[in-house]
Design an enzyme around this catalytic site. Structure first.
Site, PDB file in Angstrom:
ATOM      1  N   THR A 179       0.821  -1.191   0.000  1.00  0.00           N
ATOM      2  CA  THR A 179       0.000   0.000   0.000  1.00  0.00           C
ATOM      3  C   THR A 179       0.860   1.249   0.000  1.00  0.00           C
ATOM      4  OG1 THR A 179      -1.617  -1.197   1.279  1.00  0.00           O
ATOM      5  CG2 THR A 179      -1.824   1.176   1.233  1.00  0.00           C
ATOM      6  N   THR A 185       6.686  -4.393   1.873  1.00  0.00           N
ATOM      7  CA  THR A 185       8.132  -4.294   2.034  1.00  0.00           C
ATOM      8  C   THR A 185       8.792  -5.596   2.479  1.00  0.00           C
ATOM      9  OG1 THR A 185       7.855  -3.455   4.281  1.00  0.00           O
ATOM     10  CG2 THR A 185       8.069  -1.836   2.510  1.00  0.00           C
ATOM     11  N   ASP A 186       8.023  -6.542   3.047  1.00  0.00           N
ATOM     12  CA  ASP A 186       8.651  -7.758   3.582  1.00  0.00           C
ATOM     13  C   ASP A 186       9.463  -8.510   2.529  1.00  0.00           C
ATOM     14  OD1 ASP A 186       7.602  -7.224   6.021  1.00  0.00           O
ATOM     15  OD2 ASP A 186       6.612  -9.180   6.278  1.00  0.00           O
ATOM     16  N   LYS A 240      16.184  -5.602   3.147  1.00  0.00           N
ATOM     17  CA  LYS A 240      15.457  -4.967   4.244  1.00  0.00           C
ATOM     18  C   LYS A 240      16.216  -5.277   5.526  1.00  0.00           C
ATOM     19  CE  LYS A 240      10.861  -4.490   6.319  1.00  0.00           C
ATOM     20  NZ  LYS A 240       9.454  -4.911   6.325  1.00  0.00           N
TER      21      LYS A 240
END
Ligand SMILES: [Zn+2]
Lengths: 410, 611
Positions: free
Chosen positions: A79, A155-156, A232
């Protein structure tokens, strides 16, 4: 069960409260009082007054400036725009170009947009099948004249997807993955800045797959990371995405949106068609070695065509695990060694353990990130059935996923 | 300025925000300590943006905050974490804070919410890094002994402290706050003050609330029948709260009077504005001369009203100026106050001519960059239009001495949505029933009078003191209540005024000292010097022997004899009248090491022998 938005009165604490029914939770009815607060009450205290009103559409019309560059936004579920219904408190993610442009008004000054909602999944539910659809869809958008493509992504697993697309699609224009670490409904969200910066990067002179996210906790700069070098590195911070083993290939200043590309950044190649090689081998695994690991864990990958091991230090495992890996390579599995240090190059020629691993047929993964080696191996084994050829491709930098020389850090 | 409040239909309510003295913050495990800004160990900056609501609209209060987009800066400390930075999801609702807020609710006979849901309340003035304040409604419907209704108690997180302009300090962000809202049941300024004082007493009775300036803040809602609901934020001192109400009533009465005049004059606000930059090319006003753009708007029929005082130090022009400042301009000029500030009569005449203003009209002008000026003129026109309706609904901030300035529109009710990162908390009847209520401070003061014979005014001071616990302990160990109260209230205050670090004095040592005085092993006169020594970290035993080594009766007698011998002639002349002056001499010599009663007794004995 009542419909969310139903007008009710609630007899509570000796008073009749007007309220809006929201949902049931743990056996309680959650209602929104007129002062805006939600409380949970016994459903028995509610009396229906009026049915839920139909939600009105959003009136604002979005104008596209046809003199601006054409960009495409492909949504996979992450999102970068959302809308809050303060009546019920519901937060809805926004995926169409119009909705996203309404939520991030500055986009309309950068480009004209068309959009494609490919999936609406949580990024941990990403699959190789969706990667293939995504690569095809990006390729089509570029063939249809998109001067850049933005991919919104949770983002994971964003870094995995960006890396695998790098291998599947040889792109002449920027393909920019973007997400937000802090939910898009909050006024402090990183969505607006990341969204605008990624659009700016997508109209820039870049010609590769990249990830554009905050470079610090400040709202001042987004980094442009090479898709095969980014990871990440924090669960929640805005600047969670970091280039490992090399500096970012560029940056976007905020709020000016000035794009700066480093000399390493691959440049846009006008009049070049994208090349799609979307086949992936799904029988590939990724496993982290740890002290005391039972070799059964490795044996579980029997029958797999490839396995990436995230070893200790220079790229090591215990002697027991080496034996298990040998039985895999003997059976034709391509085994690639990477390091859980993440920073630095694998070298299995320094210690006996390393030399034993090489003797067992394990390939050195250079300074590839374990996840990048994993998606690369899926792609390589999708392109060839020949183990020798696979080994050659794994040892060749195809999309800047490793360097011949390690960055000296200065 | 005194009004017939009943005739005006005054309705007032208060919202009290009290910081709770919990070990940890409401949604993280950081301590609830305030820091010196010099101690910050990090700084970062962010922009905030209002999100579009379902209706495609941004909250009207939020929209105004966004007119000037500029980054907010934040100071971080070694006592703040990623939650304050809006870089990590919140921890579960602090159970200590929930228990305390429910205890306060129970003290007012309220009904707890069965399941508490934490909400996000939109606040984009920069004081919350997230852009919202987390808050949960914990109890409803209570009553005070004087009949006023308590509508609700919410448990919410304190905002960051504004250091200056766009710079905030994160130490305060996240400290738990109990927000107590009364119904608009007060009808005089005095009633507002007494309700605020009662609730303040009730909160202090828990002994678990923060103390000191800024730890309790009152917002006051005021309306008169012909006016409108206005919320005045940030009344930090109880003594001003009735004055704030009086001045707001005055303001509303005057705004209604201005409305009536405007309607009688058939006044209007010009649609357009005028670029009058050229008129002030050669002006003596440095602000106007420097400005890139000067625009003016003509307010027809407003002459004399813009400069009309509506509250001490505030005019209708001040209200317009507050609105204009939202665009980033410094202020405005209007013809009710011109010529002045270096603007000549000729320039005013030229200005009036340029905008076609007649003698009954007022011209307002703003000087700054063109963009800001256009925005500001729009705001001035908007506020001028509101004058025709009398009192606009507003959120205002209190100024010194009780007047107020415009802050933002009253927020719409619909600016909250659920904090999905915090799970709801169920409050069972068993839990609520088991909460133990603290003794009210007023009851406690009565008990002190009754049980210990303490004077009523000292008792009241004692229960409000931080050292109330020490008082109870001392009295429990046999110290007379008057001695304990005088020492803990008077002596400590005097020593502190003289620069002693009273906070460093251990409570246990104070009680020990009082017990020793009560049993006669230390002289009462030695209390101040011993406490002063304690404040420097000296042990009680060491302090007593250094400041007041116990002096035996015989040693006292020896000192008395020596004093008499030195003044033998004087003593023979004066006889027993010499006791008074000698008392002073001996006391000075002993510096509090012996009890005055003992000295006096021995002195009389020895003087008697000589005479
Ligand atoms: Zn914290």
């Amino acid at each position: 069960m009542m419909e969310s938005g139903t007008q009710v009165t609630c007899r509570y604490a000796g008073t009749d409260f007007d309220a809006t029914y929201i949902t049931d939770r743990d056996g309680m009815a959650v209602i929104k009082l007129n002062n805006g607060y939600n409380i949970g009450v016994d459903p028995a205290c509610l009396t229906v007054v009026a049915p839920a009103e139909a939600v009105k559409g959003v009136g604002m019309v979005v104008k596209q400036d046809t003199s601006l560059p054409q960009l495409s936004i492909i949504s996979t579920g992450g999102t970068i725009a959302s809308r809050v219904d303060y009546r019920t408190g519901a937060v809805t993610s926004q995926f169409t170009a119009d909705d996203i442009m309404r939520a991030i008004p500055g986009l309309a000054d950068i480009a004209q947009f068309r959009s494609d909602v490919l999936a609406t999944i949580l990024s941990e539910n990403m699959t190789p099948a969706i990667w293939q659809t995504l690569a095809t869809s990006i390729c089509d958008e570029i063939k249809n004249g998109a001067e850049g493509v933005m991919v919104t992504h949770g983002t994971d697993t964003l870094a995995y997807s960006a890396a695998v697309i790098s291998f599947m699609l040889d792109t002449p224009v920027p393909v920019v993955f973007v997400g937000s670490q802090r939910s898009a409904d909050r006024p402090s969200s990183d969505n607006v800045m990341n969204g605008l910066a990624s659009a700016a990067a997508a109209t820039s002179d870049l010609g590769e797959v990249a990830v554009v996210m905050h470079s610090s906790t400040n709202d001042d700069t987004c980094a442009i990371h090479r898709a095969t070098r980014v990871r990440k590195m924090h669960t929640s911070r805005r600047d969670a995405f970091r280039s490992i083993g090399m500096a970012p290939v560029g940056s976007v200043a905020y709020p000016s949106l000035d794009v700066t590309l480093s000399k390493d950044a691959v440049r846009r190649r006008p009049d070049t068609e994208p090349v799609l090689s979307a086949r992936l081998e799904e029988k590939v695994g990724l496993v982290t070695f740890y002290p005391g690991m039972n070799p059964d864990v490795i044996h579980a990958f029997e029958g797999y065509r490839g396995l990436v091991v995230s070893g200790t230090g220079l790229g090591h495992t215990s002697a027991l695990v080496i034996e298990a890996l040998r039985s895999l390579t003997d059976a034709g599995t391509v085994v690639v060694m990477t390091s859980q240090c993440l920073n630095g190059r694998v070298c299995d020629r320094v210690y006996d353990t390393g030399r034993d691993l090489l003797a067992a047929g394990v390939l050195e993964g250079e300074n590839m990130l374990p996840e990048v080696a994993y998606v690369k191996l899926m792609w390589v084994l999708g392109q060839t059935n020949d183990t020798e050829e696979a080994a050659r491709l794994m040892a060749t930098p195809l999309r800047g996923e490793f360097g011949r020389c390690s960055d000296n850090g200065f | 300025m005194d009004f017939d409040y009943a005739a005006l239909g005054l309705k007032a309510g208060i919202e009290i925000h009290q910081q709770l003295d919990t070990a940890e913050k409401l949604f993280c495990h950081c301590p609830t300590v305030l820091r010196d800004v010099e101690e910050h160990n990090g700084e970062f900056f962010r922009y905030l943006r209002a999100t579009v609501s379902e209706m495609g609209e941004i909250d009207r209060a939020a929209r105004e905050e966004m007119m000037v987009m500029r980054p907010f800066s934040y100071y971080a400390y070694d006592t703040t974490c990623l939650v304050e930075n809006d870089e990590e999801p919140p921890a579960p609702l602090n159970p200590e804070a929930l228990e305390l807020s429910l205890t306060i609710a129970k003290m007012m006979g309220m009904t707890p919410v069965e399941q508490v849901h934490v909400m996000r309340k939109l606040v984009i003035d920069g004081s919350n890094t997230s852009g919202f304040q987390r808050t949960g409604l914990v109890a409803l419907n209570g009553t005070l002994p004087t009949g006023e209704r308590i509508e609700s108690i919410c448990l919410e997180e304190e905002a960051a402290q504004r250091i200056k302009d766009q710079l905030f300090s994160l130490d305060r962000l996240g400290i738990p706050l109990a927000e107590i809202t009364t119904a608009p049941d007060m009808h005089t300024p005095e009633a507002v003050k007494s309700v605020a004082a009662y609730i303040g007493m009730l909160l202090r009775s828990t002994m678990q609330v923060k103390r000191g300036i800024g730890t309790i803040r009152q917002d006051v809602n005021v309306s008169i029948a012909e006016g409108a609901r206005v919320e005045i934020k940030g009344v930090q001192e109880l003594r001003l709260i009735d004055e704030v109400v009086r001045r707001e009533v005055q303001r509303q009465v005057n705004l209604v009077a201005i409305k009536d005049k405007l309607l009688a004059r058939n006044a209007s606000v010009d649609e357009g504005s005028h670029d009058v930059t050229a008129l002030f090319k050669e002006t003596g006003s440095s602000i106007l001369k420097r400005a890139k753009a000067i625009h003016a708007v003509c307010l027809r029929g407003f002459d004399g009203l813009v400069g009309c005082e509506i509250q001490p130090g505030r005019r209708l022009g001040s209200e317009m100026s507050d609105y204009a400042r939202k665009c980033g301009v410094g202020g405005l000029f209007h013809t009710d106050e011109l010529p002045a500030y270096g603007v000549t009569e000729d320039e005013v005449a030229a200005l009036r001519e340029a905008v076609g203003a007649g003698p009954n009209d007022c011209v307002v002008l703003v000087a700054d960059t063109k963009k800001k000026v256009i925005c500001a003129i729009g705001q001035i026109r908007r506020r001028a239009e509101m004058a025709f309706l009398g009192v606009p609904e507003e959120t205002r901030k209190m100024l010194e001495e009780g007047s107020s300035a415009y802050m933002r529109p009253l927020p719409g009710a619909a600016r909250m949505y659920p904090e999905t990162d915090v799970l709801p908390v169920t409050v069972t009847n068993a839990y609520y029933d088991a909460l133990v209520l603290p003794e009210l401070l007023t009851d406690k003061a009565g008990r002190y009078v009754q049980e210990t014979g303490l004077d009523a005014s000292l008792a009241r001071q004692m229960v409000y003191s931080r050292r109330c616990g020490l008082f109870e302990e001392a009295v429990g160990r046999g110290v007379k209540s008057a001695l304990a109260a005088h020492t803990l209230l008077g002596t400590l205050k005097e020593l502190s005024r003289d620069g002693a670090d009273i906070a460093a004095v251990p409570g246990e040592a104070l009680i020990d000292l009082l017990v020793r005085v009560e049993t006669g092993t230390v002289a009462k006169e030695a209390i101040p010097p011993v406490i002063r020594a304690l404040s420097k970290g000296v042990d009680l035993g060491v302090a007593i022997s250094a400041v007041a080594p116990s002096v035996s009766r015989e040693e006292v007698r020896a000192i008395i004899c020596a004093a008499i011998a030195e003044r033998e002639e004087f003593v023979r002349e004066q006889g027993m009248r010499a006791v008074g002056p000698l008392m002073g001499v001996v006391m000075k010599e002993l510096r509090g090491r012996a009890d005055g009663k003992v000295i006096s007794e021995l002195l009389k004995e020895e003087v008697g022998k000589v005479v």
